[in-house]
Structure formats: structure tokens, C-alpha cells
Design a protein around this motif. Sequence first.
Motif, mmCIF file in Angstrom:
data_model
loop_
_atom_site.group_PDB
_atom_site.id
_atom_site.type_symbol
_atom_site.label_atom_id
_atom_site.label_comp_id
_atom_site.label_asym_id
_atom_site.label_seq_id
_atom_site.Cartn_x
_atom_site.Cartn_y
_atom_site.Cartn_z
ATOM 1 N N GLY A 145 -5.107 -30.109 -22.933
ATOM 2 C CA GLY A 145 -4.423 -29.303 -23.936
ATOM 3 C C GLY A 145 -3.525 -28.240 -23.328
ATOM 4 N N GLN A 146 -3.815 -27.850 -22.082
ATOM 5 C CA GLN A 146 -2.993 -26.871 -21.365
ATOM 6 C C GLN A 146 -2.007 -27.550 -20.413
ATOM 7 N N LYS A 147 -2.002 -28.898 -20.444
ATOM 8 C CA LYS A 147 -1.200 -29.673 -19.494
ATOM 9 C C LYS A 147 -1.547 -29.299 -18.049
ATOM 10 N N ALA A 148 -2.850 -29.131 -17.830
ATOM 11 C CA ALA A 148 -3.374 -28.830 -16.499
ATOM 12 C C ALA A 148 -4.226 -30.017 -16.062
ATOM 13 N N PHE A 149 -3.988 -30.499 -14.848
ATOM 14 C CA PHE A 149 -4.586 -31.765 -14.419
ATOM 15 C C PHE A 149 -5.382 -31.602 -13.119
ATOM 16 N N LEU A 150 -6.385 -32.447 -12.980
ATOM 17 C CA LEU A 150 -7.178 -32.506 -11.748
ATOM 18 C C LEU A 150 -7.686 -33.938 -11.628
ATOM 19 N N GLU A 151 -7.078 -34.705 -10.733
ATOM 20 C CA GLU A 151 -7.378 -36.127 -10.672
ATOM 21 C C GLU A 151 -8.484 -36.447 -9.663
ATOM 22 N N SER A 152 -9.635 -35.795 -9.895
ATOM 23 C CA SER A 152 -10.890 -36.080 -9.207
ATOM 24 C C SER A 152 -10.724 -36.214 -7.696
ATOM 25 N N THR A 153 -11.353 -37.231 -7.113
ATOM 26 C CA THR A 153 -11.331 -37.353 -5.655
ATOM 27 C C THR A 153 -10.016 -37.939 -5.140
ATOM 28 N N GLY A 154 -9.052 -38.112 -6.031
ATOM 29 C CA GLY A 154 -7.701 -38.376 -5.573
ATOM 30 C C GLY A 154 -7.090 -37.099 -5.009
ATOM 31 N N ILE A 161 -21.263 -31.644 2.988
ATOM 32 C CA ILE A 161 -22.262 -30.967 3.805
ATOM 33 C C ILE A 161 -22.040 -29.461 3.818
ATOM 34 N N SER A 162 -20.785 -29.040 3.947
ATOM 35 C CA SER A 162 -20.486 -27.603 3.952
ATOM 36 C C SER A 162 -20.106 -27.089 2.558
ATOM 37 N N ARG A 163 -20.174 -27.964 1.576
ATOM 38 C CA ARG A 163 -19.810 -27.603 0.196
ATOM 39 C C ARG A 163 -18.404 -27.011 0.127
ATOM 40 N N THR A 164 -17.478 -27.729 0.757
ATOM 41 C CA THR A 164 -16.079 -27.286 0.796
ATOM 42 C C THR A 164 -15.189 -28.370 0.201
ATOM 43 N N ILE A 165 -14.242 -27.953 -0.625
ATOM 44 C CA ILE A 165 -13.252 -28.863 -1.191
ATOM 45 C C ILE A 165 -11.893 -28.533 -0.597
ATOM 46 N N TYR A 166 -11.213 -29.560 -0.075
ATOM 47 C CA TYR A 166 -9.846 -29.424 0.410
ATOM 48 C C TYR A 166 -8.923 -30.083 -0.610
ATOM 49 N N ALA A 167 -7.832 -29.412 -0.950
ATOM 50 C CA ALA A 167 -6.964 -29.941 -2.004
ATOM 51 C C ALA A 167 -5.519 -29.525 -1.788
ATOM 52 N N ALA A 168 -4.625 -30.519 -1.810
ATOM 53 C CA ALA A 168 -3.185 -30.264 -1.772
ATOM 54 C C ALA A 168 -2.713 -30.022 -3.206
ATOM 55 N N LEU A 169 -2.166 -28.860 -3.464
ATOM 56 C CA LEU A 169 -1.729 -28.504 -4.812
ATOM 57 C C LEU A 169 -0.498 -29.319 -5.204
ATOM 58 N N SER A 170 -0.482 -29.757 -6.457
ATOM 59 C CA SER A 170 0.622 -30.579 -6.952
ATOM 60 C C SER A 170 0.540 -30.594 -8.472
ATOM 61 N N GLN A 171 1.423 -31.352 -9.101
ATOM 62 C CA GLN A 171 1.358 -31.528 -10.546
ATOM 63 C C GLN A 171 -0.004 -32.084 -10.963
ATOM 64 N N ARG A 172 -0.619 -32.870 -10.103
ATOM 65 C CA ARG A 172 -1.885 -33.514 -10.449
ATOM 66 C C ARG A 172 -3.106 -32.728 -9.991
ATOM 67 N N CYS A 173 -2.869 -31.571 -9.378
ATOM 68 C CA CYS A 173 -3.972 -30.738 -8.890
ATOM 69 C C CYS A 173 -3.710 -29.289 -9.253
ATOM 70 N N ASP A 174 -4.236 -28.880 -10.390
ATOM 71 C CA ASP A 174 -4.042 -27.526 -10.895
ATOM 72 C C ASP A 174 -5.088 -26.590 -10.285
ATOM 73 N N ARG A 175 -4.645 -25.464 -9.803
ATOM 74 C CA ARG A 175 -5.549 -24.530 -9.100
ATOM 75 C C ARG A 175 -6.675 -24.031 -10.008
#
Length: 322
Positions: A145-154, A161-175
Motif C-alpha cells: 500500500g506504500q509502494k515499498a518492497f522487500l523481495e525476501s532472500t533475493g 550465524i551472526s544474525r546479520t542481513i546484508y542488502a543492496a538498496l534498490s527499488q526492490r529493497c526498501d530500507r
Amino acid sequence: MLEQRMPQQEKQKIQQNANCVVMVPPKEFAFNSQTAQDNEFQNQVVETTAEIRAAAMREFHSMVEQLRDVGVQVVVFDYPVGEIETPDAVFPNNWFSTTQGGALYTFPMACENRQHEVKVAALVETLKQANRPVFSQDSLISYLGQKAFLESTGVMVKDHISRTIYAALSQRCDREVLEDYAQRIGYNRVISFQTLLPSGKPIYHTNVMMAIGEEFCVICDEVIPEFERRFVIKSLAKDKQVISISIDQMNQFCGNILQLETGSGDKVIAMSQSAYDAFSPSQLTQLSSHGKLMPFDVKTIENIGGGSVRCMLGEIFLAAKS
């Protein structure tokens, strides 16, 4: 560069690698013009739709058989077809993820025809039949509804193990959605960063540029701006062997690989034949120290779909019912 620390929750022993995956047959597979707007890995071809789907199905079934042969549990989700075709359904890792605690999460995807891939009830039933029951569900799909996206493990590459997520920000990865998800699952670090391709566009999915195993990481770090790159590499190098790949290697899907485990605990590393052929001999030696290398010929799916072996694997961390 954003490093966000989340509230620490009670820790449990977390495994890095799944020993079970969901794979979806490419029965509606085709060039997806919607995703092609920002996926530079897709290519138009002259073959007919019937020819493309037949080739993709051969690649799919060969991959399923080979994974099962080495002892990885493969759950084939032969999803119910809807009124709207889902040409990218073969890439299920973009719409759901699972946890060792028994939870199934579903995610907001950017392209309208990909949103129709989300078939939660059917997936839950399929997992139940495969002896991998879901005990709780949570969803971030309301962010559509906010046009905010997060395409899971894509878009998220996880160091469980360290409970860390690495993510390249893009149209498909909203902070904002990224931080929300990390907090929900109790991961205390989110390292997000910008990327830049020679075309001037960002990477559409983080998992085409990097992969994290139990003791190694493959990353195309040259697409990360220098001031952020140093921080990302330093974080990874704390407890991983870092294997750096070039943009040319990334374009052959060397970053789109996944370490898995067999039922007996042996490590395997799934990748495409294109990726295997593009790794240098020394890189293959490094990787083979972390598990049996398993290259699969998925050229049709790679070329037309713009995703590779890792995208075809939806990791299942749900415990097997005893």
C-alpha cells in the motif's frame, strides 16, 4: 551505508544452511517484461513459448533429481494456476522465507504479476505434506500500500550465524521494510549499501552479487561505492573467507550460488554451469573446500528469467516433524 543494530533477543543455535528447499516448476515460464525494467540479466529470445517452457522444465527436473540424489530434501511446489500467468514462479525465494522457529514470512514484491505468485495456503499444505509444518505466519505484504518492497532472500543475503542481513538498496529493497523484517526475526545487524552497475543502475537483487556460506562469502564488491565497500568487506572478513568476483563473473551468476546441507550434514554448493565455468581454478579450489560443488545447466532459465540456481531455491529451515 546503513548499519542498524536491532534489539537483542534470546539467542538460539542457528544453522547457516538449509537441508530442505522448495522448488517451483516453470510451467508458466516466459520473458517477464515487468521485471525487465530493472533486471539487466534478462534477454529476449526467438524460441516459441512452448519451446522455452519445455527447455526450462528439463532444466528444472534435472536439478531436482541431482539435489535429491545427494540427499537434499526437495519439496516440489506444483502451485495452483490462477487467471494471471506468473512467468517468474520458478524463483520462489523472492516471496517467502522460513525460520528454524517454525515461522513462514511473506513479502511485498515490486512487479504486479509477481505478486500473484504468493499462494500461502497452498504452500503451507505442501510443506505439511512434506513433513515440514509451519507453526506461525507473518507477512509484510501490507507495505504494498506504500509502494515499498522487500523481495525476501533475493534482496537479503543472511549470515544466520551472526544474525546479520546484508542488502543492496534498490527499488526492490526498501530500507524501512528491511529494518522492520530484521526486527521481527530478531536479527541484530542490518548492513545495507548502495550499488552501481556500469549502466548507472543499481543491482536489482543482492543475491546476484553475493552469497554467504557457513565459512565463506562470494561477493562482487567492485559494484559497491568505495567508502561503503571497505565496511562491508571488513564485516564479512571477520569470520568468512571472502572470495571476490568481477562484474563479468557476476554476469555469469557467480554470485548466485547457495551452500546447502544433505540429510547427513554434508555440505554442497549449488551453482549454475555458467557460474562454474566462469570461476577461476583457484576460486573453484577455494569453494570446494567448503562443500561438494554442484553445477546445474539452467541456461534457459538464466537467459530469459534473469535469475539462476540460488533464485530457484526457497530455503526451508522449518524443523522436520518427528
